[in-house]
Design a protein around this motif. Structure first.
Motif, PDB file in Angstrom:
ATOM      1  N   GLN A 249       0.819  -1.200   0.000  1.00 48.21           N
ATOM      2  CA  GLN A 249       0.000   0.000   0.000  1.00 48.21           C
ATOM      3  C   GLN A 249       0.861   1.261   0.000  1.00 48.21           C
ATOM      4  O   GLN A 249       0.547   2.244  -0.692  1.00 48.21           O
ATOM      5  CB  GLN A 249      -0.926   0.009   1.213  1.00 48.21           C
TER       6      GLN A 249
ATOM      7  N   GLU B  39      -8.458  -7.241  -0.824  1.00 44.43           N
ATOM      8  CA  GLU B  39      -9.531  -6.394  -0.291  1.00 44.43           C
ATOM      9  C   GLU B  39      -8.992  -5.018   0.103  1.00 44.43           C
ATOM     10  O   GLU B  39      -9.594  -3.995  -0.223  1.00 44.43           O
ATOM     11  CB  GLU B  39     -10.157  -7.088   0.916  1.00 44.43           C
ATOM     12  N   ARG B  40      -7.854  -5.000   0.757  1.00 46.47           N
ATOM     13  CA  ARG B  40      -7.272  -3.751   1.236  1.00 46.47           C
ATOM     14  C   ARG B  40      -6.848  -2.839   0.083  1.00 46.47           C
ATOM     15  O   ARG B  40      -6.955  -1.616   0.173  1.00 46.47           O
ATOM     16  CB  ARG B  40      -6.064  -4.070   2.107  1.00 46.47           C
TER      17      ARG B  40
END
Length: 297
Positions: free
Chosen positions: A48, A73-74
């Motif tokens: 991320q 999902e993140r």
């Protein structure tokens, strides 16, 4: 690359706090538009941070289906800038593709420790599993309940660096079969002297580490990754490896140093700052080593 959209894994409990994030992202020099390989994507924390840089792409690898699902999902907001491959990084084949940087955060994630049924921790009663990849057949229960005493003691000594490995292996063989983590931990605790039993760490800690390494072939896989990863790097690209125990760190240190195509950037490992350890005590043993692929090899 395999997007792995249907892994049959539940993700709500898979929460992993990435360690040495600032140091790792700065260390590999993330650049806009670069393509990076996260060889142990976990819950996607490090990925991320890379994807936060404009137009970057990340290929994330993990042998744990729950981790892949959690990362997908993140990081769904990044669309096809984030791709995943489900498997052991030692078996990954990018073909002719080369990356601007490669990262690996070794060992067991916080989520794997904290989900009792995975069997990595003796803090909860659970089956003796310890498989990072649930598709494989070998479990900790099989090792504990079928291995002869001598190879079991050797494994505990070599991979757990446990000096009382013979006593522990003898007790295990005498008292087996074992079905749960807590039963095994109790047997180990009562195989050592009382003073050792109430030391700084639980007497089963090193044996559990050894079992996990054996079950998941962690050191063999790491050795393979370190041998092939430099070929996956573009000239000038960087690799950053975070390890959590001396066996891993020694292997990373010596392999990076002895790989002709790499220039080591960290004479000493980078360790977490006090503020990070205060927030995440599990980060205290983390060590980061960095190297860069030579422009001409």
């Amino acid at each position: 690359m395999d997007a792995m959209n249907d892994l049959g894994a539940e993700t709500p409990d898979f929460v992993h706090i990435p360690v040495l994030s600032r140091e790792l992202i700065e260390g590999i020099g993330v650049q806009a538009g670069g393509h990076y390989l996260d060889a142990t994507v976990g819950g996607g924390g490090h990925s991320q941070l890379i994807l936060a840089v404009p137009e970057t792409r990340v290929t994330g690898i993990d042998q744990d289906a729950q981790a892949i699902a959690a990362a997908q999902e993140r990081l769904a907001e990044y669309g096809d800038r984030f791709q995943t491959w489900h498997g052991n990084f030692a078996q990954f084949d990018p073909g002719t593709l080369q990356f601007d940087g490669i990262i690996a955060d070794l060992g067991v994630s916080s989520a794997q420790f904290d989900i009792p049924e995975r069997g990595f921790s003796f803090r909860h009663e659970a089956p003796l599993d310890m498989r990072m990849d649930q598709r494989q057949s070998l479990t900790a229960a099989e090792v504990i309940n079928t291995w002869d005493e001598k190879p079991l003691a050797n494994a505990i000594y070599l991979y757990g660096e446990e000096r009382r490995s013979r006593q522990i292996a003898r007790r295990i063989v005498e008292r087996r079969p074992f079905e749960t983590t807590t039963a095994l931990a109790e047997a180990i605790a009562y195989s050592v002297p009382k003073a050792y039993r109430y030391g700084r760490i639980h007497p089963a800690t090193r044996t559990f580490q050894a079992l996990r390494i054996v079950v998941n072939r962690e050191l063999e896989s790491l050795e393979t990754l370190l041998a092939i990863a430099p070929h996956w790097l573009k000239p000038g690209g960087r690799i950053g490896i975070i390890s959590f125990h001396s066996l891993e760190d020694r292997l990373v240190k010596h392999t990076l140093r002895n790989t002709e195509s790499l220039k080591v950037l960290t004479k000493k490992p980078i360790i977490p700052q006090e503020d990070e350890v205060d927030v995440n005590v599990r980060s205290r043993s983390a060590k980061l080593r960095l190297a860069q692929k030579q422009l001409t090899t």
